[in-house]
Design a protein around this motif. Structure first.
Motif, PDB file in Angstrom:
ATOM      1  N   TYR A  30       0.867  -1.169   0.000  1.00  0.00           N
ATOM      2  CA  TYR A  30       0.000   0.000   0.000  1.00  0.00           C
ATOM      3  C   TYR A  30       0.912   1.230   0.000  1.00  0.00           C
ATOM      4  O   TYR A  30       1.595   1.499   0.982  1.00  0.00           O
ATOM      5  CB  TYR A  30      -0.907   0.007   1.230  1.00  0.00           C
ATOM      6  CG  TYR A  30      -2.031  -1.006   1.167  1.00  0.00           C
ATOM      7  CD1 TYR A  30      -3.268  -0.660   0.625  1.00  0.00           C
ATOM      8  CD2 TYR A  30      -1.855  -2.300   1.640  1.00  0.00           C
ATOM      9  CE1 TYR A  30      -4.304  -1.584   0.556  1.00  0.00           C
ATOM     10  CE2 TYR A  30      -2.883  -3.233   1.582  1.00  0.00           C
ATOM     11  CZ  TYR A  30      -4.111  -2.865   1.032  1.00  0.00           C
ATOM     12  OH  TYR A  30      -5.134  -3.782   0.978  1.00  0.00           O
ATOM     13  N   PHE A  31       0.927   1.950  -1.121  1.00  0.00           N
ATOM     14  CA  PHE A  31       1.845   3.078  -1.296  1.00  0.00           C
ATOM     15  C   PHE A  31       1.541   4.187  -0.294  1.00  0.00           C
ATOM     16  O   PHE A  31       0.400   4.594  -0.117  1.00  0.00           O
ATOM     17  CB  PHE A  31       1.730   3.608  -2.722  1.00  0.00           C
ATOM     18  CG  PHE A  31       2.647   4.753  -3.032  1.00  0.00           C
ATOM     19  CD1 PHE A  31       4.011   4.648  -2.817  1.00  0.00           C
ATOM     20  CD2 PHE A  31       2.136   5.943  -3.551  1.00  0.00           C
ATOM     21  CE1 PHE A  31       4.866   5.705  -3.114  1.00  0.00           C
ATOM     22  CE2 PHE A  31       2.984   7.006  -3.847  1.00  0.00           C
ATOM     23  CZ  PHE A  31       4.342   6.891  -3.626  1.00  0.00           C
ATOM     24  N   GLY A  32       2.610   4.685   0.334  1.00  0.00           N
ATOM     25  CA  GLY A  32       2.436   5.701   1.378  1.00  0.00           C
ATOM     26  C   GLY A  32       2.745   7.109   0.945  1.00  0.00           C
ATOM     27  O   GLY A  32       2.759   8.032   1.771  1.00  0.00           O
ATOM     28  N   GLY A  33       3.011   7.329  -0.353  1.00  0.00           N
ATOM     29  CA  GLY A  33       3.212   8.682  -0.833  1.00  0.00           C
ATOM     30  C   GLY A  33       4.660   9.100  -0.977  1.00  0.00           C
ATOM     31  O   GLY A  33       4.944  10.179  -1.506  1.00  0.00           O
ATOM     32  N   ILE A  34       5.602   8.271  -0.514  1.00  0.00           N
ATOM     33  CA  ILE A  34       7.020   8.606  -0.620  1.00  0.00           C
ATOM     34  C   ILE A  34       7.699   7.563  -1.503  1.00  0.00           C
ATOM     35  O   ILE A  34       7.648   6.362  -1.209  1.00  0.00           O
ATOM     36  CB  ILE A  34       7.698   8.635   0.766  1.00  0.00           C
ATOM     37  CG1 ILE A  34       7.026   9.685   1.664  1.00  0.00           C
ATOM     38  CG2 ILE A  34       9.185   8.925   0.627  1.00  0.00           C
ATOM     39  CD1 ILE A  34       7.578   9.714   3.078  1.00  0.00           C
ATOM     40  N   LEU A  35       8.334   8.003  -2.561  1.00  0.00           N
ATOM     41  CA  LEU A  35       9.030   7.083  -3.459  1.00  0.00           C
ATOM     42  C   LEU A  35      10.246   6.477  -2.759  1.00  0.00           C
ATOM     43  O   LEU A  35      10.982   7.173  -2.060  1.00  0.00           O
ATOM     44  CB  LEU A  35       9.466   7.808  -4.727  1.00  0.00           C
ATOM     45  CG  LEU A  35       8.345   8.348  -5.622  1.00  0.00           C
ATOM     46  CD1 LEU A  35       8.931   9.142  -6.783  1.00  0.00           C
ATOM     47  CD2 LEU A  35       7.469   7.213  -6.142  1.00  0.00           C
ATOM     48  N   LEU A  36      10.458   5.186  -2.961  1.00  0.00           N
ATOM     49  CA  LEU A  36      11.581   4.499  -2.319  1.00  0.00           C
ATOM     50  C   LEU A  36      12.810   4.404  -3.210  1.00  0.00           C
ATOM     51  O   LEU A  36      13.910   4.134  -2.717  1.00  0.00           O
ATOM     52  CB  LEU A  36      11.152   3.079  -1.900  1.00  0.00           C
ATOM     53  CG  LEU A  36       9.979   2.968  -0.925  1.00  0.00           C
ATOM     54  CD1 LEU A  36       9.752   1.512  -0.565  1.00  0.00           C
ATOM     55  CD2 LEU A  36      10.222   3.801   0.318  1.00  0.00           C
TER      56      LEU A  36
END
Length: 213
Positions: free
Chosen positions: A99-105
């Motif tokens: 679930y993507f949290g808005g910060i690119l890894l």
């Protein structure tokens, strides 16, 4: 029949990395159909996830598959599969839900995150070694039952069932390499009057110690 490593049962674990939630799901399977069904089940349960990455390896045909499920190529499915390969696991499937949290890894961050997701899922499922054993049976009179019941485990066997009728019959399993010693010690203990009979072969699981993982 040859020894192999797999997981004991269904397992799940999760962690959060820069607000992205990663959930690992791991399950023992024996066929491609079972692996695909497990992946689809997780996908249907987590239809709202950003990604449902997966990988599986099977003994049958030495088959392995993986999917990045929309993540940049090589950053998701391959790291999940790599954990299974390095642990030498087969007949296993892992799904890594994100679930993507808005910060690119970033690429490296994704590889590390999916690798860790796979690792904690496998740990939750529990690694076991599946060892081929001979299924054996032997019968004796009641006077020899006590000695026979102790001799089997002394030689590396495990008693599966005991039947008490006019005589005592013991069903047990034992690694093939242990059978010659058992037969010799059985002959010595019973003056050659007792003989074990092989009735089949079957895999039995054995826990893998921390050093072997």
């Amino acid at each position: 029949m040859t020894e192999y490593r797999t997981v004991k049962a269904f397992g799940s674990a999760e962690f959060t990395e820069k607000r992205s939630r990663f959930i690992g799901w791991c399950q023992p399977v024996q066929t491609q159909e079972e692996a695909v069904a497990f992946v689809e089940n997780i996908r249907s349960r987590h239809w709202d996830a950003t990604h449902n990455v997966y990988a599986y390896r099977l003994r049958d045909g030495q088959l392995q598959r993986y999917s990045d499920d929309g993540e940049p190529q090589g950053t998701a499915g391959m790291p999940v599969l790599d954990v299974l390969q390095k642990s030498n696991l087969v007949d296993v499937v892992v799904v890594a839900t994100r679930y993507f949290g808005g910060i690119l890894l970033g690429g490296g961050g994704l590889v590390r995150a999916y690798s860790h997701t796979s690792s904690i899922a496998v740990q939750a499922a529990g690694i076991v070694r599946m060892c081929p054993c001979d299924l054996m049976t032997v019968s004796c009179d009641y006077s020899r039952y006590g000695r026979l019941a102790s001799l089997i485990p002394e030689c590396g066997g495990v008693i599966d069932d005991t039947r008490f009728t006019e005589e005592v019959s013991l069903d047990f399993h034992m690694p093939p390499a242990c059978v010659p010693l058992f037969e010799k010690r059985l002959a010595d203990a019973a003056n050659g009057q007792l003989h074990a009979r092989k009735t089949g072969e079957k895999y039995f699981e054995e826990a893998v110690t921390g050093e072997e993982k």
